[in-house]
Design a protein around this motif. Structure first.
Motif, PDB file in Angstrom:
ATOM      1  N   VAL A 252       2.957   8.387  10.766  1.00 15.40           N
ATOM      2  CA  VAL A 252       1.683   8.606  10.087  1.00 15.40           C
ATOM      3  C   VAL A 252       0.859   7.331  10.154  1.00 15.40           C
ATOM      4  CG1 VAL A 252       2.658  10.293   8.462  1.00 15.40           C
ATOM      5  CG2 VAL A 252       2.534   7.873   7.811  1.00 15.40           C
ATOM      6  N   ASN A 253      -0.475   7.489   9.984  1.00 15.18           N
ATOM      7  CA  ASN A 253      -1.315   6.332   9.724  1.00 15.18           C
ATOM      8  C   ASN A 253      -1.652   6.322   8.235  1.00 15.18           C
ATOM      9  OD1 ASN A 253      -3.357   8.259   9.362  1.00 15.18           O
ATOM     10  ND2 ASN A 253      -4.212   7.956  11.407  1.00 15.18           N
ATOM     11  N   LEU A 254      -2.550   5.444   7.815  1.00 10.35           N
ATOM     12  CA  LEU A 254      -2.810   5.320   6.386  1.00 10.35           C
ATOM     13  C   LEU A 254      -3.400   6.591   5.791  1.00 10.35           C
ATOM     14  CD1 LEU A 254      -2.421   2.328   7.250  1.00 10.35           C
ATOM     15  CD2 LEU A 254      -4.047   1.725   5.463  1.00 10.35           C
ATOM     16  N   GLU A 255      -4.285   7.258   6.528  1.00 10.28           N
ATOM     17  CA  GLU A 255      -4.912   8.472   6.012  1.00 10.28           C
ATOM     18  C   GLU A 255      -3.924   9.624   5.917  1.00 10.28           C
ATOM     19  OE1 GLU A 255      -8.242   9.416   8.438  1.00 10.28           O
ATOM     20  OE2 GLU A 255      -9.426   7.682   7.805  1.00 10.28           O
ATOM     21  N   MET A 256      -2.924   9.629   6.773  1.00  9.98           N
ATOM     22  CA  MET A 256      -1.959  10.725   6.803  1.00  9.98           C
ATOM     23  C   MET A 256      -0.804  10.530   5.825  1.00  9.98           C
ATOM     24  SD  MET A 256      -1.770  10.859  10.978  1.00  9.98           S
ATOM     25  CE  MET A 256      -0.611  12.229  11.100  1.00  9.98           C
ATOM     26  N   LEU A 257      -0.647   9.314   5.299  1.00 12.52           N
ATOM     27  CA  LEU A 257       0.528   9.003   4.487  1.00 12.52           C
ATOM     28  C   LEU A 257       0.617   9.865   3.233  1.00 12.52           C
ATOM     29  CD1 LEU A 257       3.029   7.293   3.921  1.00 12.52           C
ATOM     30  CD2 LEU A 257       1.522   5.575   2.848  1.00 12.52           C
ATOM     31  N   ALA A 258      -0.420   9.838   2.404  1.00  7.30           N
ATOM     32  CA  ALA A 258      -0.375  10.597   1.147  1.00  7.30           C
ATOM     33  C   ALA A 258      -0.204  12.106   1.364  1.00  7.30           C
ATOM     34  CB  ALA A 258      -1.618  10.304   0.315  1.00  7.30           C
ATOM     35  N   PRO A 259      -0.953  12.714   2.301  1.00  9.37           N
ATOM     36  CA  PRO A 259      -0.742  14.158   2.528  1.00  9.37           C
ATOM     37  C   PRO A 259       0.699  14.488   2.940  1.00  9.37           C
ATOM     38  CG  PRO A 259      -2.821  13.485   3.485  1.00  9.37           C
ATOM     39  CD  PRO A 259      -2.135  12.224   3.047  1.00  9.37           C
ATOM     40  N   HIS A 260       1.308  13.615   3.764  1.00 14.27           N
ATOM     41  CA  HIS A 260       2.706  13.889   4.156  1.00 14.27           C
ATOM     42  C   HIS A 260       3.638  13.740   2.957  1.00 14.27           C
ATOM     43  CE1 HIS A 260       6.378  14.149   6.429  1.00 14.27           C
ATOM     44  NE2 HIS A 260       6.780  13.000   5.897  1.00 14.27           N
ATOM     45  N   LEU A 261       3.452  12.691   2.165  1.00 15.21           N
ATOM     46  CA  LEU A 261       4.316  12.483   1.011  1.00 15.21           C
ATOM     47  C   LEU A 261       4.205  13.658   0.030  1.00 15.21           C
ATOM     48  CD1 LEU A 261       3.762   8.671   0.349  1.00 15.21           C
ATOM     49  CD2 LEU A 261       5.688   9.750   1.533  1.00 15.21           C
ATOM     50  N   THR A 262       3.021  14.232  -0.049  1.00 17.34           N
ATOM     51  CA  THR A 262       2.816  15.365  -0.953  1.00 17.34           C
ATOM     52  C   THR A 262       3.716  16.542  -0.587  1.00 17.34           C
ATOM     53  OG1 THR A 262       0.516  14.712  -1.309  1.00 17.34           O
ATOM     54  CG2 THR A 262       1.076  16.988  -1.838  1.00 17.34           C
ATOM     55  N   THR A 263       4.027  16.679   0.706  1.00 20.42           N
ATOM     56  CA  THR A 263       4.903  17.781   1.138  1.00 20.42           C
ATOM     57  C   THR A 263       6.366  17.546   0.772  1.00 20.42           C
ATOM     58  OG1 THR A 263       5.400  16.865   3.350  1.00 20.42           O
ATOM     59  CG2 THR A 263       3.364  18.153   3.106  1.00 20.42           C
ATOM     60  N   LEU A 264       6.706  16.322   0.360  1.00 18.76           N
ATOM     61  CA  LEU A 264       8.101  15.979   0.086  1.00 18.76           C
ATOM     62  C   LEU A 264       8.469  16.056  -1.373  1.00 18.76           C
ATOM     63  CD1 LEU A 264       8.468  12.874   2.458  1.00 18.76           C
ATOM     64  CD2 LEU A 264       8.909  15.285   2.982  1.00 18.76           C
TER      65      LEU A 264
ATOM     66  N   TYR B 230       0.833  -1.199   0.000  1.00 16.86           N
ATOM     67  CA  TYR B 230       0.000   0.000   0.000  1.00 16.86           C
ATOM     68  C   TYR B 230       0.872   1.255   0.000  1.00 16.86           C
ATOM     69  CZ  TYR B 230      -3.381   3.530   1.440  1.00 16.86           C
ATOM     70  OH  TYR B 230      -4.165   4.654   1.499  1.00 16.86           O
ATOM     71  N   ALA B 231       1.855   1.312   0.892  1.00 12.90           N
ATOM     72  CA  ALA B 231       2.745   2.471   0.972  1.00 12.90           C
ATOM     73  C   ALA B 231       3.543   2.639  -0.316  1.00 12.90           C
ATOM     74  CB  ALA B 231       3.691   2.325   2.164  1.00 12.90           C
ATOM     75  N   PHE B 232       3.980   1.526  -0.878  1.00  4.52           N
ATOM     76  CA  PHE B 232       4.755   1.556  -2.120  1.00  4.52           C
ATOM     77  C   PHE B 232       3.949   2.178  -3.259  1.00  4.52           C
ATOM     78  CE2 PHE B 232       5.952  -0.665  -6.102  1.00  4.52           C
ATOM     79  CZ  PHE B 232       7.256  -0.239  -6.208  1.00  4.52           C
ATOM     80  N   ILE B 233       2.708   1.725  -3.433  1.00  2.00           N
ATOM     81  CA  ILE B 233       1.871   2.241  -4.509  1.00  2.00           C
ATOM     82  C   ILE B 233       1.519   3.715  -4.284  1.00  2.00           C
ATOM     83  CG2 ILE B 233      -0.403   2.065  -5.584  1.00  2.00           C
ATOM     84  CD1 ILE B 233       1.569   0.029  -6.615  1.00  2.00           C
ATOM     85  N   GLU B 234       1.218   4.082  -3.032  1.00  2.00           N
ATOM     86  CA  GLU B 234       0.911   5.483  -2.740  1.00  2.00           C
ATOM     87  C   GLU B 234       2.097   6.384  -3.112  1.00  2.00           C
ATOM     88  OE1 GLU B 234      -2.093   7.044  -0.579  1.00  2.00           O
ATOM     89  OE2 GLU B 234      -2.612   5.630  -2.182  1.00  2.00           O
ATOM     90  N   LEU B 235       3.295   5.921  -2.795  1.00  2.00           N
ATOM     91  CA  LEU B 235       4.496   6.726  -3.019  1.00  2.00           C
ATOM     92  C   LEU B 235       4.812   6.880  -4.498  1.00  2.00           C
ATOM     93  CD1 LEU B 235       6.926   8.215  -1.871  1.00  2.00           C
ATOM     94  CD2 LEU B 235       8.047   6.010  -1.495  1.00  2.00           C
ATOM     95  N   ILE B 236       4.808   5.783  -5.240  1.00  2.00           N
ATOM     96  CA  ILE B 236       5.205   5.887  -6.637  1.00  2.00           C
ATOM     97  C   ILE B 236       4.093   6.513  -7.492  1.00  2.00           C
ATOM     98  CG2 ILE B 236       6.855   4.011  -6.459  1.00  2.00           C
ATOM     99  CD1 ILE B 236       4.898   2.192  -7.869  1.00  2.00           C
TER     100      ILE B 236
END
Length: 271
Positions: free
Chosen positions: A258-270, A158-164
């Motif tokens: 982060v939890n699952l809901e917070m993951l994408a918003p945090h990655l967006t800041t990077l 899940y984290a891998f797909i969200e990130l890429i």
């Protein structure tokens, strides 16, 4: 973002990540190549770290990433199912029964649909729904890869797909990997769950925890420092954290929780 040039070895040329903006990331083996991993390999070499990759860990032509996306997007509802299955594997049970009669009709339908979809992708050996009693009967799959998926591999996918997907959406070339074994100069061995190196930016590392993780905090603090990464780029994604707990832990330690809901918003800041 600033590139960490002061850490780069003069003898090491970092290769440019391959362009993947137009690739369907849910159905490709293009990620599972030495070329795709080359930029990450060079980044680790520039820090005198040996990185060992298993290219098959990022092959999305199977159903692991699709199943992980379904589970992750509805995790608040599916958490009990995942706990039950994980517990059954741990106790060497071969089946799980889910009673849905006390759930709202919409929730019961969503859980039943997920179980049926997972069965269709062979994540369960058998699936049967007793409609009058509203009971889902599941026989567990004995294949090791499926057991590993339920025991925590789903969160890595899940984290891998969200990130890429985010890197692709931002139009950023990138190099990515899962389950990277890293060996430091003193021969210490560690494994990194998910790593992505966006072109011209520092790498992002996500450690995924679907169970207890508090005893590992000090290990992650040391690992982050040895990799030379800042706290924002070293992320602990713990599925069972509340937003308040994640914020509190981030304030306490030089890591990002982060939890699952917070993951994408945090990655967006990077990116």
């Amino acid at each position: 973002m600033r590139h960490c040039r002061h850490h780069r070895s003069k003898k090491t040329k970092l290769t440019k990540p391959s362009p993947l903006q137009d690739v369907n990331l849910h159905n490709t083996s293009l990620l599972a190549t030495a070329e795709q991993h080359a930029s990450l390999q060079a980044w680790f070499v520039s820090r005198q770290i040996e990185a060992q990759f298993d290219f098959s860990h990022v092959d999305t032509s199977g159903f692991f990433d699709d199943a992980a996306r379904m589970i992750g997007k509805g995790y608040a509802l599916f958490a009990e199912l995942m706990d039950r299955v994980r517990f059954a594997y741990r106790k060497s049970h071969s089946w799980v029964n889910l009673e849905l009669v006390n759930l709202p009709q919409k929730d019961a339908q969503a859980i039943n649909t997920l179980c049926r979809q997972l069965y269709s992708h062979t994540f369960f050996a058998r699936y049967h729904y007793q409609k009058p009693e509203k009971i889902v009967r599941l026989t567990l799959q004995t294949a090791l890869t499926v057991r590993q998926f339920f025991e925590g591999g789903w969160l890595e996918w899940y984290a891998f797909i969200e990130l890429i997907e985010l890197a692709q959406k931002r139009g950023v070339n990138f190099s990515c990997a899962r389950g990277v074994k890293v060996v430091f100069p003193n021969e210490d061995l560690h494994e990194l769950d998910v790593v992505c190196l966006p072109a011209g930016q520092p790498p992002i590392c996500i450690e995924c925890k679907s169970g207890e993780f508090r005893r590992d905090i000090d290990k992650y603090l040391r690992l982050r420092k040895r990799l030379g990464m800042d706290r924002h780029h070293f992320v602990i994604c713990a599925s069972d954290l509340t937003q308040e707990q994640a914020a509190g832990l981030t304030a306490m330690y030089e890591l990002t929780f982060v939890n699952l809901e917070m993951l994408a918003p945090h990655l967006t800041t990077l990116m």
